[in-house]
Design an enzyme around this catalytic site. Structure first.
Site, short mmCIF file in Angstrom:
data_model
loop_
_atom_site.label_atom_id
_atom_site.label_comp_id
_atom_site.label_asym_id
_atom_site.label_seq_id
_atom_site.Cartn_x
_atom_site.Cartn_y
_atom_site.Cartn_z
N LYS A 119 0.84 -1.22 0.00
CA LYS A 119 0.00 0.00 0.00
C LYS A 119 0.87 1.26 0.00
O LYS A 119 0.58 2.21 -0.73
CB LYS A 119 -0.90 -0.02 1.25
CG LYS A 119 -1.44 1.32 1.68
CD LYS A 119 -2.38 1.20 2.84
CE LYS A 119 -2.02 1.85 4.15
NZ LYS A 119 -1.36 3.11 4.25
N ARG A 163 -3.56 10.69 3.59
CA ARG A 163 -2.41 11.61 3.64
C ARG A 163 -1.73 11.75 2.28
O ARG A 163 -0.84 12.57 2.09
CB ARG A 163 -1.36 11.12 4.65
CG ARG A 163 -1.90 10.97 6.05
CD ARG A 163 -0.82 10.83 7.06
NE ARG A 163 -0.06 12.05 7.26
CZ ARG A 163 -0.55 13.15 7.83
NH1 ARG A 163 -1.77 13.17 8.27
NH2 ARG A 163 0.21 14.23 7.97
N ARG A 221 1.21 14.31 13.51
CA ARG A 221 1.46 14.15 12.07
C ARG A 221 1.56 15.49 11.33
O ARG A 221 0.80 15.77 10.40
CB ARG A 221 0.41 13.23 11.44
CG ARG A 221 0.29 11.91 12.17
CD ARG A 221 -0.44 10.86 11.38
NE ARG A 221 0.42 10.25 10.36
CZ ARG A 221 0.00 9.28 9.54
NH1 ARG A 221 -1.23 8.85 9.62
NH2 ARG A 221 0.82 8.76 8.66
N ASP A 240 4.60 0.11 12.16
CA ASP A 240 3.34 -0.53 11.74
C ASP A 240 3.31 -2.02 12.04
O ASP A 240 2.27 -2.66 11.89
CB ASP A 240 3.14 -0.33 10.23
CG ASP A 240 3.17 1.14 9.86
OD1 ASP A 240 2.19 1.82 10.10
OD2 ASP A 240 4.22 1.60 9.37
N VAL A 298 8.62 6.27 16.74
CA VAL A 298 8.28 6.95 15.48
C VAL A 298 7.08 7.88 15.67
O VAL A 298 7.09 9.03 15.23
CB VAL A 298 8.02 5.93 14.35
CG1 VAL A 298 7.66 6.64 13.04
CG2 VAL A 298 9.24 5.04 14.15
N ARG A 329 -8.99 -0.04 4.20
CA ARG A 329 -8.04 0.96 3.70
C ARG A 329 -6.70 0.34 3.33
O ARG A 329 -6.00 0.82 2.44
CB ARG A 329 -7.79 2.03 4.79
CG ARG A 329 -8.71 3.21 4.69
CD ARG A 329 -8.17 4.37 5.51
NE ARG A 329 -6.79 4.63 5.17
CZ ARG A 329 -5.88 5.06 6.03
NH1 ARG A 329 -6.19 5.30 7.28
NH2 ARG A 329 -4.64 5.28 5.64
#
Ligand code: EPZ
Length: 441
Positions: A23, A97, A126, A315, A337, A423
């Site tokens: 992705k 984003r 962010r 992630d 992060v 998503r």
């Protein structure tokens, strides 16, 4: 269709799933097509919501997106790139984003860009300060309006020397996409070098760009006046692959992830093995993958911290924490992060997991979030018996970890907001069913 998934948990997930293109590369390569003057083709594109959103944005700007002859192939024709209306673009406000990455390509093609309010997962502030500062240095004029950002480049974009304060993935991509057609040379230091970024560089090189990746996170881009199209097979989705691997551990299962690639997952595989998980890499010519399974004995606790590549990806953290709740002893996870990526552990705690989150930088080197009041370290004591619960999906990766927890827990859980998982995970319900999960909308 209802977006509540009823999960009857407690059974191991066993079988095979396939992962397609990443992705976080596919969406960026789609943006890169705007820079070219001829058609591009991409294979292995997953059917996920983020791809739909970027397709919608490209089409608004005159890029023709059509399915190719193979399953998962998309063809992009950017020969009629045009300016889109603010209202039309704003239909996509808050959905992703990716729009911010259209700045450079649209400025090169049209001399103007409008960027709607950004979306994406709520896992920290962010900010986009690095993006905007770099774009201004390239020569863009950025006008912040209530409806979004208007950018123009009256004198075109010119190469810059830029140092990122933190190796941001998005800002590195922004600079690459702006620099490839800027006049002169751009030198970016402290760049992110995630495999998805290297793959984006491969895409841009196929289009005619000149990009050198030096040691020590320095990337040098020699601007060229014109770019063509590309034909590309993206790297596999290493986040999805690791999500299924963690699901195998958490549910005492055995999952072959077809398409998973060892080289992109080395750091994850080391941790997986330290916990006691078993894996086997299949490099067979018929299209390999990695088999992940739970050992006969207990899992072991670990201490780890998330980091930029080649560190442990942020992630990968959420699905793995569910598996760590089943490991013997105290595990420590230090998130370096994003400052706010442990919100999802509250729901796991309600299910019986023993997890505490702390403001301190635990178990590793102090990070930039230390002493700032963010609860960015977690201590997980296991093994804990998980029981069914009603859950609300907060964001993409946390959502997948909630699903895994519901699979691992005895009894019936109701998981609300599962559509969010579309998503980033293609056909996740079909895959879960194929693995023997008992689920129903
Ligand atoms: C990308 O986000 C991924 N998203 C994220 O995956 C991934 O977690 C992240 O990279 C890190 O690997 C996509 O590729 C679409 P960053 P990105 O800029 O580019 C700070 C998923 O679930 N920062 O590397 O937005 C920022 O606040 C998603 O697939 C600034 O301070 O991440 C963060 O602390 C979630 N100023 C850190 O850098 C800036 O201008 C890393 O963010 C930009 C970033």
């Amino acid at each position: 269709m209802s977006d509540v998934l009823v999960v009857n948990g407690g059974a191991p997930l066993k079988g095979e799933v396939t992962v397609r293109g990443a992705k976080n590369l596919v969406s960026k390569a789609m943006v890169a097509t705007v820079l070219g003057e001829s058609r591009s083709r991409m294979f292995d594109v997953p059917r996920i919501r983020d791809v739909e959103i970027v397709t919608g944005l490209l089409e608004l700007h005159g890029v023709k997106v059509t399915p190719g002859e193979h399953d998962g192939e998309l063809v992009f024709d950017p020969s009629n790139v045009e300016r889109a209306g603010v209202d039309e673009i704003n239909v996509h406000a808050g959905s992703s984003r990716i729009p911010i990455l259209l700045c450079g390509p649209l400025l090169h093609r049209l001399g103007h860009a409008f960027i709607p309010e950004l979306g994406g997962c709520n896992i920290g502030g962010r900010p986009i300060d690095f993006h905007l500062e770099a774009l201004r240095r390239f020569g863009a004029v950025v006008d912040k309006a209530p409806e979004g950002l208007h950018l123009s480049a009256p004198d075109g974009l010119h190469g810059i020397k830029y140092h990122l304060d933190y190796p941001s993935v998005g800002a590195t991509e922004q600079i690459l996409l702006a620099a490839v057609r800027a006049k002169g040379v751009t030198e970016l230091s402290n760049a992110a070098v995630e495999p998805e970024i290297i793959d984006l560089i491969c895409v841009l090189q196929k289009m005619g760009a000149i990009i050198k990746v030096h040691t020590n996170r320095v990337i040098e881009i020699e601007g060229v006046p014109r770019l063509g199209g590309f034909v590309h097979r993206p790297i596999p989705d290493r986040i999805e692959a690791a999500s299924w691997a963690s699901a195998a551990l958490a549910t005492k299962g055995d999952i072959f992830v077809r398409g998973a690639r060892q080289a992109d997952m080395m750091t994850y595989l080391n941790v997986f093995r330290s916990i006691g998980g078993e894996f086997e890499v299949d490099d067979s010519p018929s299209g390999g993958g990695i088999r992940f399974w739970h050992p006969v004995g207990d899992l072991r606790a670990v201490a780890l911290e998330t980091d930029v590549h080649p560190g442990f990806m942020t992630d990968w953290q959420q699905p793995l924490v569910v598996a760590l709740s089943q490991a013997n002893g105290l595990s420590v996870v230090h998130e370096t992060v994003y400052e706010n990526r442990f919100g999802y552990t509250e729901a796991l705690a309600q299910m019986g997991a023993n997890i505490q989150v702390y403001q301190d930088c635990l178990g590793g080197t102090p990070c930039r979030f230390g002493r700032m009041g963010f609860r960015h370290s977690a201590v997980i004591a296991g093994p804990a018996k998980l029981h069914a619960h009603d859950l609300i999906i907060p964001d993409l990766r946390a959502g997948f970890s909630h699903l895994i927890a519901a699979m691992a827990a005895e009894g019936r859980s109701r998981v609300h907001g599962v559509d969010l998982i579309n998503r980033g995970y293609e056909n996740f319900e079909g895959k879960l069913t194929a693995l023997g999960a008992d689920i129903a909308r």
